[in-house]
Design a protein around this motif. Structure first.
Motif, PDB file in Angstrom:
ATOM      1  N   PRO A   1      20.990  68.063  10.863  1.00 32.74           N
ATOM      2  CA  PRO A   1      19.739  68.137  10.113  1.00 32.74           C
ATOM      3  C   PRO A   1      19.279  69.587   9.949  1.00 32.74           C
ATOM      4  CG  PRO A   1      19.262  67.636  12.377  1.00 32.74           C
ATOM      5  CD  PRO A   1      20.769  67.681  12.250  1.00 32.74           C
ATOM      6  N   ASP A   2      18.118  69.741   9.374  1.00 32.69           N
ATOM      7  CA  ASP A   2      17.493  71.063   9.251  1.00 32.69           C
ATOM      8  C   ASP A   2      16.630  71.380  10.461  1.00 32.69           C
ATOM      9  OD1 ASP A   2      18.258  71.874   6.396  1.00 32.69           O
ATOM     10  OD2 ASP A   2      17.493  69.839   6.143  1.00 32.69           O
ATOM     11  N   LEU A   3      16.288  70.345  11.248  1.00 32.89           N
ATOM     12  CA  LEU A   3      15.461  70.517  12.440  1.00 32.89           C
ATOM     13  C   LEU A   3      15.627  69.317  13.352  1.00 32.89           C
ATOM     14  CD1 LEU A   3      13.086  71.902  14.047  1.00 32.89           C
ATOM     15  CD2 LEU A   3      11.530  70.596  12.575  1.00 32.89           C
ATOM     16  N   TYR A   4      15.672  69.598  14.672  1.00 30.49           N
ATOM     17  CA  TYR A   4      15.591  68.549  15.691  1.00 30.49           C
ATOM     18  C   TYR A   4      14.229  68.654  16.349  1.00 30.49           C
ATOM     19  CZ  TYR A   4      20.723  68.168  15.618  1.00 30.49           C
ATOM     20  OH  TYR A   4      22.030  67.978  15.254  1.00 30.49           O
ATOM     21  N   ILE A   5      13.584  67.503  16.566  1.00 32.56           N
ATOM     22  CA  ILE A   5      12.362  67.440  17.365  1.00 32.56           C
ATOM     23  C   ILE A   5      12.669  66.522  18.529  1.00 32.56           C
ATOM     24  CG2 ILE A   5       9.927  66.809  17.452  1.00 32.56           C
ATOM     25  CD1 ILE A   5       9.777  67.303  14.430  1.00 32.56           C
ATOM     26  N   LEU A   6      12.591  67.071  19.752  1.00 32.96           N
ATOM     27  CA  LEU A   6      13.018  66.335  20.940  1.00 32.96           C
ATOM     28  C   LEU A   6      11.898  66.215  21.964  1.00 32.96           C
ATOM     29  CD1 LEU A   6      16.376  68.260  21.597  1.00 32.96           C
ATOM     30  CD2 LEU A   6      16.039  66.244  20.141  1.00 32.96           C
ATOM     31  N   ASP A   7      11.687  65.008  22.454  1.00 31.51           N
ATOM     32  CA  ASP A   7      10.808  64.789  23.598  1.00 31.51           C
ATOM     33  C   ASP A   7      11.596  65.178  24.845  1.00 31.51           C
ATOM     34  OD1 ASP A   7       8.726  63.963  25.228  1.00 31.51           O
ATOM     35  OD2 ASP A   7       9.203  61.840  25.052  1.00 31.51           O
ATOM     36  N   VAL A   8      10.903  65.587  25.890  1.00 30.63           N
ATOM     37  CA  VAL A   8      11.591  65.970  27.118  1.00 30.63           C
ATOM     38  C   VAL A   8      11.940  64.746  27.955  1.00 30.63           C
ATOM     39  CG1 VAL A   8      11.373  67.206  29.311  1.00 30.63           C
ATOM     40  CG2 VAL A   8      10.631  68.295  27.191  1.00 30.63           C
ATOM     41  N   MET A   9      10.943  63.919  28.242  1.00 31.96           N
ATOM     42  CA  MET A   9      11.172  62.779  29.133  1.00 31.96           C
ATOM     43  C   MET A   9      11.540  61.549  28.314  1.00 31.96           C
ATOM     44  SD  MET A   9       8.191  63.435  31.919  1.00 31.96           S
ATOM     45  CE  MET A   9       8.880  62.314  33.114  1.00 31.96           C
ATOM     46  N   LEU A  10      12.760  61.060  28.533  1.00 35.60           N
ATOM     47  CA  LEU A  10      13.279  59.913  27.802  1.00 35.60           C
ATOM     48  C   LEU A  10      13.761  58.857  28.792  1.00 35.60           C
ATOM     49  CD1 LEU A  10      15.155  62.167  25.290  1.00 35.60           C
ATOM     50  CD2 LEU A  10      13.218  60.676  24.717  1.00 35.60           C
ATOM     51  N   PRO A  11      13.838  57.606  28.367  1.00 31.39           N
ATOM     52  CA  PRO A  11      14.194  56.548  29.318  1.00 31.39           C
ATOM     53  C   PRO A  11      15.612  56.646  29.868  1.00 31.39           C
ATOM     54  CG  PRO A  11      14.115  55.677  27.084  1.00 31.39           C
ATOM     55  CD  PRO A  11      13.585  57.088  27.033  1.00 31.39           C
ATOM     56  N   ASP A  12      16.511  57.263  29.113  1.00 36.41           N
ATOM     57  CA  ASP A  12      17.913  57.304  29.544  1.00 36.41           C
ATOM     58  C   ASP A  12      18.466  58.723  29.582  1.00 36.41           C
ATOM     59  OD1 ASP A  12      17.901  57.695  26.809  1.00 36.41           O
ATOM     60  OD2 ASP A  12      19.696  56.494  26.448  1.00 36.41           O
ATOM     61  N   GLY A  13      17.593  59.689  29.688  1.00 37.42           N
ATOM     62  CA  GLY A  13      18.069  61.065  29.736  1.00 37.42           C
ATOM     63  C   GLY A  13      16.928  62.056  29.643  1.00 37.42           C
ATOM     64  N   ASN A  14      17.290  63.258  29.239  1.00 34.10           N
ATOM     65  CA  ASN A  14      16.345  64.357  29.247  1.00 34.10           C
ATOM     66  C   ASN A  14      16.537  65.178  27.977  1.00 34.10           C
ATOM     67  OD1 ASN A  14      15.439  67.082  29.744  1.00 34.10           O
ATOM     68  ND2 ASN A  14      15.252  66.513  31.894  1.00 34.10           N
ATOM     69  N   GLY A  15      15.446  65.420  27.256  1.00 37.12           N
ATOM     70  CA  GLY A  15      15.521  66.198  26.032  1.00 37.12           C
ATOM     71  C   GLY A  15      16.001  67.622  26.249  1.00 37.12           C
ATOM     72  N   ILE A  16      15.756  68.177  27.427  1.00 40.10           N
ATOM     73  CA  ILE A  16      16.223  69.534  27.722  1.00 40.10           C
ATOM     74  C   ILE A  16      17.752  69.565  27.752  1.00 40.10           C
ATOM     75  CG2 ILE A  16      16.306  71.329  29.505  1.00 40.10           C
ATOM     76  CD1 ILE A  16      13.349  70.618  30.112  1.00 40.10           C
ATOM     77  N   ASP A  17      18.348  68.548  28.356  1.00 34.43           N
ATOM     78  CA  ASP A  17      19.817  68.471  28.362  1.00 34.43           C
ATOM     79  C   ASP A  17      20.357  68.292  26.947  1.00 34.43           C
ATOM     80  OD1 ASP A  17      19.846  68.708  31.133  1.00 34.43           O
ATOM     81  OD2 ASP A  17      19.878  66.528  31.453  1.00 34.43           O
ATOM     82  N   VAL A  18      19.680  67.474  26.147  1.00 34.01           N
ATOM     83  CA  VAL A  18      20.094  67.270  24.762  1.00 34.01           C
ATOM     84  C   VAL A  18      20.002  68.593  24.005  1.00 34.01           C
ATOM     85  CG1 VAL A  18      19.524  66.108  22.586  1.00 34.01           C
ATOM     86  CG2 VAL A  18      19.444  64.831  24.739  1.00 34.01           C
ATOM     87  N   CYS A  19      18.917  69.332  24.214  1.00 34.61           N
ATOM     88  CA  CYS A  19      18.742  70.641  23.574  1.00 34.61           C
ATOM     89  C   CYS A  19      19.887  71.578  23.948  1.00 34.61           C
ATOM     90  CB  CYS A  19      17.403  71.238  23.973  1.00 34.61           C
ATOM     91  SG  CYS A  19      17.093  72.899  23.325  1.00 34.61           S
ATOM     92  N   ARG A  20      20.213  71.644  25.223  1.00 38.50           N
ATOM     93  CA  ARG A  20      21.322  72.500  25.675  1.00 38.50           C
ATOM     94  C   ARG A  20      22.619  72.127  24.964  1.00 38.50           C
ATOM     95  NH1 ARG A  20      20.424  71.354  31.193  1.00 38.50           N
ATOM     96  NH2 ARG A  20      18.634  72.553  31.783  1.00 38.50           N
ATOM     97  N   ASP A  21      22.884  70.827  24.887  1.00 37.10           N
ATOM     98  CA  ASP A  21      24.108  70.365  24.224  1.00 37.10           C
ATOM     99  C   ASP A  21      24.114  70.742  22.744  1.00 37.10           C
ATOM    100  OD1 ASP A  21      24.916  69.256  26.634  1.00 37.10           O
ATOM    101  OD2 ASP A  21      24.385  67.199  26.071  1.00 37.10           O
ATOM    102  N   LEU A  22      22.990  70.520  22.074  1.00 38.83           N
ATOM    103  CA  LEU A  22      22.897  70.851  20.646  1.00 38.83           C
ATOM    104  C   LEU A  22      23.113  72.338  20.409  1.00 38.83           C
ATOM    105  CD1 LEU A  22      19.806  68.691  19.643  1.00 38.83           C
ATOM    106  CD2 LEU A  22      22.184  68.305  18.952  1.00 38.83           C
ATOM    107  N   LYS A  23      22.473  73.162  21.218  1.00 41.27           N
ATOM    108  CA  LYS A  23      22.566  74.609  21.041  1.00 41.27           C
ATOM    109  C   LYS A  23      23.949  75.143  21.392  1.00 41.27           C
ATOM    110  CE  LYS A  23      18.591  75.861  19.398  1.00 41.27           C
ATOM    111  NZ  LYS A  23      18.496  76.595  18.145  1.00 41.27           N
ATOM    112  N   SER A  24      24.670  74.435  22.264  1.00 38.55           N
ATOM    113  CA  SER A  24      26.020  74.892  22.594  1.00 38.55           C
ATOM    114  C   SER A  24      26.986  74.633  21.429  1.00 38.55           C
ATOM    115  CB  SER A  24      26.533  74.219  23.869  1.00 38.55           C
ATOM    116  OG  SER A  24      26.830  72.865  23.629  1.00 38.55           O
ATOM    117  N   VAL A  25      26.659  73.664  20.586  1.00 36.59           N
ATOM    118  CA  VAL A  25      27.502  73.315  19.445  1.00 36.59           C
ATOM    119  C   VAL A  25      27.086  74.082  18.190  1.00 36.59           C
ATOM    120  CG1 VAL A  25      28.169  71.424  17.903  1.00 36.59           C
ATOM    121  CG2 VAL A  25      27.979  71.023  20.352  1.00 36.59           C
ATOM    122  N   ASN A  26      25.771  74.205  17.961  1.00 39.07           N
ATOM    123  CA  ASN A  26      25.275  74.842  16.739  1.00 39.07           C
ATOM    124  C   ASN A  26      23.925  75.493  17.009  1.00 39.07           C
ATOM    125  OD1 ASN A  26      24.414  75.586  14.212  1.00 39.07           O
ATOM    126  ND2 ASN A  26      24.851  73.625  13.252  1.00 39.07           N
TER     127      ASN A  26
END
Length: 119
Positions: A46-71
């Motif tokens: 997308p042109d932008l990701y909007i991520l919550d930090v606390m999620l029921p099955d994970g963590n938005g911070i980890d998702v952010c790290r993964d996204l930034k490591s790829v693009n």
């Protein structure tokens, strides 16, 4: 075709409000309530990701790290009611932060500013 924003937020009310507000601004919105749904999504970045930090099955911070490591070029806006901007800045390379509850105009200002980065 409008700019595409992907939202990862487990709170249905917040997801619906964000979808409505951003759609009215001519953004195309894809929203997910869990990390599992988000990871299994299809399509181009997308042109932008909007991520919550606390999620029921994970963590938005980890998702952010993964996204930034790829693009690193796709901006990430992190949202949280429980984690501070300072903690997020040290934990991942998010481009911006929005504290919950958020002001709609502040959300729109941040989204516009971040989406412009992808032009």
């Amino acid at each position: 075709m409008g700019k595409i924003i992907v939202v990862l937020e487990d709170d249905e009310g917040i997801r619906e409000v964000m979808h409505l507000i951003l759609s009215l601004e001519d953004y195309e919105i894809a929203s997910y309530e869990s990390v599992k749904q988000f990871v299994n999504r299809e399509g181009s970045p997308p042109d932008l990701y909007i991520l919550d930090v606390m999620l029921p099955d994970g963590n938005g911070i980890d998702v952010c790290r993964d996204l930034k490591s790829v693009n690193k070029n796709v901006p990430v806006l992190m949202m949280s009611a429980n984690v501070s901007r300072n903690e997020i800045e040290h934990a991942c390379l998010a481009d911006s932060y929005l504290e919950k509850p958020f002001d709609i105009n502040r959300l729109l200002d941040k989204v516009r500013s971040l989406v412009e980065m992808t032009n």
